[in-house]
Design an enzyme around this catalytic site. Structure first.
Site: not given
Length: 287
Positions: A100, A207, A263
């Site tokens: 990730d 982010y 994931h």
């Protein structure tokens, strides 16, 4: 397993380590919304295979430093934490693996610091240039990435993630991973990390920095380091096409996909991922 602190100027990194002190170093980088515990199942097998295993909490996570400025979460800064860890151990070359956001950092480090890396292992995050290409050209990927834009909002994302004792984070991990992949032991470590003052805000800052401080590539992004991309095909946030596109940036690498995995690959297939990491490290020793 020993717990220690490694410093990168004003950044203190909470680190766990295991394995012979003089052995080859592998650094394992976690992603959002996890912590060092991402690699819980891989730490001991790697150490027993003879490697010095270093597993930090990234800046902003757990007890690691949480700088207030969003600019401090740019990839250009995040890779300096990896370099600080390398220097702490005094290694000329080392192995790097990431999942990730940890994989995004690992990609960026490999692109800009090719010499020190003996090997690179990537779990379920595309090469940064491949991801940028997908965002620009694929409506499907843009829809999958809705949360990136949600995290740009003030206040609301922090409230949403912290309410009811992090219920949304727990639900996300449980519902998007394979059945039984996350245990109560995992959530004990995760809730401890999430509860650290300022942690959720800092986690979201990754982010926010991603969109605010994105820069144009300074090189072609091609990586000469021996690289393996391990990918769970049931990833709800990232397309399999971006994994194949990522492989085109590798001079010496391969893509291995797992049709039934998600994931959260290190949790879904702990023994398989441990084996692939050890095989890759054995094949490309840090000279």
């Amino acid at each position: 397993m020993k717990k220690l602190t490694i410093y990168n100027n004003d950044i203190a990194l909470e680190v766990r380590e295991l394995g012979p002190e003089e052995s080859e170093l592998i650094i394992l980088l976690h992603g959002f919304p996890e912590c060092w515990n991402t690699w819980r199942h891989q730490i001991k097998p790697l150490a027993y295979a003879g490697y010095r295993v270093c597993v930090p909490n990234l800046r902003g996570y757990g007890q690691s430093s949480k700088p207030k400025s969003i600019k401090r979460y740019r990839l250009d800064e995040l890779i300096t934490d990896v370099e600080a860890i390398r220097l702490h151990y005094g290694k000329e070359t080392f192995h790097l693996a990431g999942h990730d956001w940890g994989a995004a950092i690992a990609w960026w480090y490999a692109i800009h610091n090719k010499q020190p890396l003996a090997s690179l292992s990537i779990l379920n995050v595309p090469h940064p240039y491949a991801f940028l290409k997908a965002l620009k050209s694929s409506v499907k990927q843009l829809r999958k990435s809705w949360y990136i834009f949600f995290f740009q909002l003030p206040f609301i994302p922090i409230w949403a993630l912290t309410r009811n004792r992090f219920a949304s984070l727990r639900k996300t991990l449980t519902h998007t991973s394979s059945p039984g992949a996350y245990t109560e032991e995992d959530f004990i470590h995760l809730e401890e990390a999430w509860s650290a003052p300022g942690a959720i805000k800092s986690m979201i800052s990754y982010y926010r920095a991603m969109l605010r401080y994105a820069r144009s590539p300074k090189n072609d992004g091609v990586i000469s380091t021996p690289t393996q991309i391990l990918w769970g095909e049931r990833d709800l946030a990232l397309s399999l096409a971006s994994a194949h596109d990522s492989a085109t940036y590798l001079q010496h690498g391969k893509l291995i996909t797992y049709p039934e995995a998600t994931h959260w690959l290190a949790h879904d297939l702990p023994d398989e991922i441990s084996q692939k990491l050890i095989e890759h490290l054995n094949r490309y020793p840090a000279l």
